[in-house]
Design a protein around this motif. Structure first.
Motif, PDB file in Angstrom:
ATOM      1  N   GLN A 199       0.915  -1.223   0.060  1.00 41.15           N
ATOM      2  CA  GLN A 199       0.100  -0.038  -0.155  1.00 41.15           C
ATOM      3  C   GLN A 199       0.928   0.988  -0.086  1.00 41.15           C
ATOM      4  OE1 GLN A 199      -3.767  -0.006   0.698  1.00 41.15           O
ATOM      5  NE2 GLN A 199      -3.391   2.207  -0.199  1.00 41.15           N
ATOM      6  N   GLY A 200       0.546   2.159  -0.929  1.00 38.15           N
ATOM      7  CA  GLY A 200       1.413   3.526  -1.030  1.00 38.15           C
ATOM      8  C   GLY A 200       2.846   3.236  -1.648  1.00 38.15           C
ATOM      9  N   GLN A 201       3.189   2.047  -2.131  1.00 38.80           N
ATOM     10  CA  GLN A 201       4.288   1.817  -2.996  1.00 38.80           C
ATOM     11  C   GLN A 201       4.284   1.714  -4.515  1.00 38.80           C
ATOM     12  OE1 GLN A 201       7.076   1.953  -0.615  1.00 38.80           O
ATOM     13  NE2 GLN A 201       5.397   2.499   0.809  1.00 38.80           N
ATOM     14  N   VAL A 202       2.969   1.167  -4.521  1.00 42.11           N
ATOM     15  CA  VAL A 202       2.719   0.913  -6.032  1.00 42.11           C
ATOM     16  C   VAL A 202       1.187   1.137  -6.350  1.00 42.11           C
ATOM     17  CG1 VAL A 202       4.156  -1.044  -6.359  1.00 42.11           C
ATOM     18  CG2 VAL A 202       2.023  -1.374  -5.530  1.00 42.11           C
ATOM     19  N   THR A 203       1.062   1.632  -7.607  1.00 41.44           N
ATOM     20  CA  THR A 203      -0.433   1.782  -7.944  1.00 41.44           C
ATOM     21  C   THR A 203      -0.980   0.672  -8.869  1.00 41.44           C
ATOM     22  OG1 THR A 203      -0.165   4.171  -7.502  1.00 41.44           O
ATOM     23  CG2 THR A 203      -1.949   3.643  -9.058  1.00 41.44           C
ATOM     24  N   ILE A 204      -2.079   0.140  -8.811  1.00 40.56           N
ATOM     25  CA  ILE A 204      -2.593  -0.967  -9.717  1.00 40.56           C
ATOM     26  C   ILE A 204      -3.813  -0.071 -10.348  1.00 40.56           C
ATOM     27  CG2 ILE A 204      -3.913  -3.165  -9.765  1.00 40.56           C
ATOM     28  CD1 ILE A 204      -2.174  -3.988  -7.549  1.00 40.56           C
ATOM     29  N   SER A 205      -4.012  -0.234 -11.599  1.00 41.94           N
ATOM     30  CA  SER A 205      -4.909   0.303 -12.275  1.00 41.94           C
ATOM     31  C   SER A 205      -5.549  -0.857 -13.565  1.00 41.94           C
ATOM     32  CB  SER A 205      -4.536   1.769 -13.011  1.00 41.94           C
ATOM     33  OG  SER A 205      -3.554   1.408 -13.838  1.00 41.94           O
ATOM     34  N   ALA A 206      -6.521  -0.160 -14.195  1.00 40.52           N
ATOM     35  CA  ALA A 206      -7.153  -1.228 -15.350  1.00 40.52           C
ATOM     36  C   ALA A 206      -7.681  -0.218 -16.505  1.00 40.52           C
ATOM     37  CB  ALA A 206      -7.770  -2.284 -14.840  1.00 40.52           C
ATOM     38  N   ASP A 207      -7.646  -0.542 -17.813  1.00 41.32           N
ATOM     39  CA  ASP A 207      -8.119   0.241 -18.547  1.00 41.32           C
ATOM     40  C   ASP A 207      -9.102  -0.864 -19.166  1.00 41.32           C
ATOM     41  OD1 ASP A 207      -9.178   1.460 -20.967  1.00 41.32           O
ATOM     42  OD2 ASP A 207      -7.349   2.358 -21.384  1.00 41.32           O
ATOM     43  N   LYS A 208     -10.549  -1.067 -19.208  1.00 39.75           N
ATOM     44  CA  LYS A 208     -11.284  -2.020 -19.695  1.00 39.75           C
ATOM     45  C   LYS A 208     -11.459  -1.846 -21.079  1.00 39.75           C
ATOM     46  CE  LYS A 208     -15.718   0.348 -17.752  1.00 39.75           C
ATOM     47  NZ  LYS A 208     -16.742  -0.048 -16.881  1.00 39.75           N
ATOM     48  N   SER A 209     -11.322  -0.885 -21.756  1.00 40.51           N
ATOM     49  CA  SER A 209     -11.503  -0.524 -23.096  1.00 40.51           C
ATOM     50  C   SER A 209     -10.725  -1.236 -24.054  1.00 40.51           C
ATOM     51  CB  SER A 209     -11.491   0.976 -23.456  1.00 40.51           C
ATOM     52  OG  SER A 209     -10.063   1.429 -23.293  1.00 40.51           O
ATOM     53  N   ILE A 210      -9.358  -1.506 -23.283  1.00 38.14           N
ATOM     54  CA  ILE A 210      -8.275  -2.445 -23.910  1.00 38.14           C
ATOM     55  C   ILE A 210      -7.925  -3.530 -23.385  1.00 38.14           C
ATOM     56  CG2 ILE A 210      -7.412  -0.664 -25.482  1.00 38.14           C
ATOM     57  CD1 ILE A 210      -5.234  -0.146 -23.544  1.00 38.14           C
ATOM     58  N   SER A 211      -8.772  -4.116 -22.085  1.00 36.55           N
ATOM     59  CA  SER A 211      -8.610  -5.046 -21.318  1.00 36.55           C
ATOM     60  C   SER A 211      -7.128  -5.278 -20.887  1.00 36.55           C
ATOM     61  CB  SER A 211      -8.703  -6.307 -22.305  1.00 36.55           C
ATOM     62  OG  SER A 211      -9.985  -6.505 -22.869  1.00 36.55           O
ATOM     63  N   THR A 212      -6.868  -4.477 -20.312  1.00 38.70           N
ATOM     64  CA  THR A 212      -5.270  -4.180 -19.713  1.00 38.70           C
ATOM     65  C   THR A 212      -5.251  -3.747 -18.355  1.00 38.70           C
ATOM     66  OG1 THR A 212      -4.242  -4.025 -21.918  1.00 38.70           O
ATOM     67  CG2 THR A 212      -3.061  -3.224 -20.209  1.00 38.70           C
ATOM     68  N   ALA A 213      -4.768  -4.507 -17.578  1.00 40.22           N
ATOM     69  CA  ALA A 213      -4.179  -4.126 -16.129  1.00 40.22           C
ATOM     70  C   ALA A 213      -2.886  -3.608 -16.209  1.00 40.22           C
ATOM     71  CB  ALA A 213      -4.576  -5.182 -15.268  1.00 40.22           C
ATOM     72  N   TYR A 214      -2.505  -2.748 -14.956  1.00 39.50           N
ATOM     73  CA  TYR A 214      -1.090  -2.002 -14.877  1.00 39.50           C
ATOM     74  C   TYR A 214      -0.827  -2.184 -13.380  1.00 39.50           C
ATOM     75  CZ  TYR A 214      -2.454   0.140 -19.376  1.00 39.50           C
ATOM     76  OH  TYR A 214      -2.989   0.259 -20.986  1.00 39.50           O
ATOM     77  N   LEU A 215       0.461  -2.162 -13.543  1.00 40.82           N
ATOM     78  CA  LEU A 215       1.204  -2.024 -12.275  1.00 40.82           C
ATOM     79  C   LEU A 215       2.205  -1.007 -12.283  1.00 40.82           C
ATOM     80  CD1 LEU A 215       2.105  -2.968  -9.162  1.00 40.82           C
ATOM     81  CD2 LEU A 215       3.459  -4.728 -10.208  1.00 40.82           C
ATOM     82  N   GLN A 216       2.309   0.147 -11.428  1.00 45.69           N
ATOM     83  CA  GLN A 216       3.258   1.163 -11.704  1.00 45.69           C
ATOM     84  C   GLN A 216       3.731   1.652 -10.359  1.00 45.69           C
ATOM     85  OE1 GLN A 216      -0.047   3.994 -13.233  1.00 45.69           O
ATOM     86  NE2 GLN A 216       1.544   5.486 -12.158  1.00 45.69           N
ATOM     87  N   TRP A 217       5.061   2.128 -10.648  1.00 47.67           N
ATOM     88  CA  TRP A 217       5.829   2.623  -9.324  1.00 47.67           C
ATOM     89  C   TRP A 217       6.083   4.212  -9.903  1.00 47.67           C
ATOM     90  CZ3 TRP A 217       6.316  -2.005 -11.620  1.00 47.67           C
ATOM     91  CH2 TRP A 217       6.717  -3.122 -10.991  1.00 47.67           C
ATOM     92  N   SER A 218       6.116   4.830  -8.968  1.00 53.17           N
ATOM     93  CA  SER A 218       6.490   6.476  -9.107  1.00 53.17           C
ATOM     94  C   SER A 218       8.012   6.851  -9.060  1.00 53.17           C
ATOM     95  CB  SER A 218       5.698   7.422  -8.378  1.00 53.17           C
ATOM     96  OG  SER A 218       5.830   6.991  -7.059  1.00 53.17           O
ATOM     97  N   SER A 219       8.591   5.946  -7.936  1.00 51.76           N
ATOM     98  CA  SER A 219       9.945   6.288  -7.668  1.00 51.76           C
ATOM     99  C   SER A 219      10.609   4.881  -7.306  1.00 51.76           C
ATOM    100  CB  SER A 219      10.188   7.228  -6.756  1.00 51.76           C
ATOM    101  OG  SER A 219      11.400   7.576  -6.253  1.00 51.76           O
ATOM    102  N   LEU A 220      11.299   4.178  -8.427  1.00 50.59           N
ATOM    103  CA  LEU A 220      11.743   2.812  -8.082  1.00 50.59           C
ATOM    104  C   LEU A 220      12.954   2.669  -6.937  1.00 50.59           C
ATOM    105  CD1 LEU A 220      11.601   1.616 -11.758  1.00 50.59           C
ATOM    106  CD2 LEU A 220      10.266   0.443 -10.055  1.00 50.59           C
ATOM    107  N   LYS A 221      13.056   1.475  -6.583  1.00 50.29           N
ATOM    108  CA  LYS A 221      14.270   1.323  -5.320  1.00 50.29           C
ATOM    109  C   LYS A 221      14.861   0.060  -6.112  1.00 50.29           C
ATOM    110  CE  LYS A 221      11.575   1.190  -1.937  1.00 50.29           C
ATOM    111  NZ  LYS A 221      10.246   1.986  -2.130  1.00 50.29           N
TER     112      LYS A 221
END
Lengths: 111, 122
Positions: free
Chosen positions: B65-87
């Motif tokens: 929690q707070g370390q990554v962001t999970i999102s999805a774009d249903k228009s293209i059937s794709t989920a994402y995992l993102q980092w704002s500042s990698l370690k």
């Protein structure tokens, strides 16, 4: 939530049986019949082998079986074959506000 | 045939951002959850979080929690995992997975992506 405890390694000769244990607590394995097992070959994604303690998905050989007693779940591989050599992970539901826990994994070697 | 196809391996420097993807096919994307699982080098599996692709309801493991962001774009059937500042400690293989949930409980994982190796090094 702590990971479930698995032995780091297990081994057996072709044709033999081997059992891998997965020890949790009364908050996870001991309280729910939601234990699953996954097989992972090197460089590959995990594959579901057992779900709900003892059920096998379609396509998984019946050489693979699962059971549970108290806080410990077990995976038994009978009639070991060379292709069974892989890492095995257990997983369990661990209560609300928790996505679940995995074991640390067991490397199964077919001698 | 159900498939989860992930984006390719990434190499980044500490402090950089990153977004990796997981495209679902062969099933109704919006009717299922997609989760992300981390596997650090030589280590076991860890749940990071899950998202319901129909309405983007998202749940995170406390450790992430707070370390990554999970999102999805249903228009293209794709989920994402993102980092704002990698370690450097984010170096790992990341798998997307389609779990089966019953009553809000993750029962098991039916399908897995092939994995995306993320390497963070200066």
């Amino acid at each position: 939530q702590s990971a479930l405890t698995q032995p780091p390694s297990a081994s057996g000769s072709p044709g033999q049986s081997v059992t891998i244990s997965c020890t949790g607590t009364s908050s996870d394995v001991g309280n729910y019949n939601y234990v699953s097992w996954y097989q992972q070959h090197p460089g590959k994604a995990p594959k579901l082998m057992i779900y709900e303690v003892s059920k096998r998905p379609s396509g998984v050989p019946d050489r693979f079986s699962g059971s549970k007693s108290g806080n410990t779940a077990s995976l038994t591989v009978s009639g070991l074959q060379a292709e069974d050599e892989a890492d095995y992970y257990c997983s369990s539901y661990a209560g609300s506000n928790n996505l679940g826990v995995f074991g640390g994994g067991t490397k199964l070697t077919v001698l | 045939e159900v498939q989860l196809v992930q984006s390719g391996a990434e190499v980044r420097k500490p402090g950089e951002s990153l977004k990796i993807s997981c495209k679902g096919s062969g099933y109704s994307f919006t009717n299922y959850w997609i989760g992300w699982v981390r596997q650090m080098p030589g280590k076991g599996l860890e749940w990071m979080g899950i998202i319901y692709c129909g309405d983007s309801d998202t749940r995170y493991s406390p450790s992430f929690q707070g370390q990554v962001t999970i999102s999805a774009d249903k228009s293209i059937s794709t989920a994402y995992l993102q980092w704002s500042s990698l370690k450097a400690s984010d170096t790992a293989m990341y798998y997307c997975a389609r779990p089966t949930l019953v009553g809000g409980i993750i029962m098991w994982i039916d399908y897995w992506g092939q994995g995306t190796l993320v390497t963070v090094s200066s």
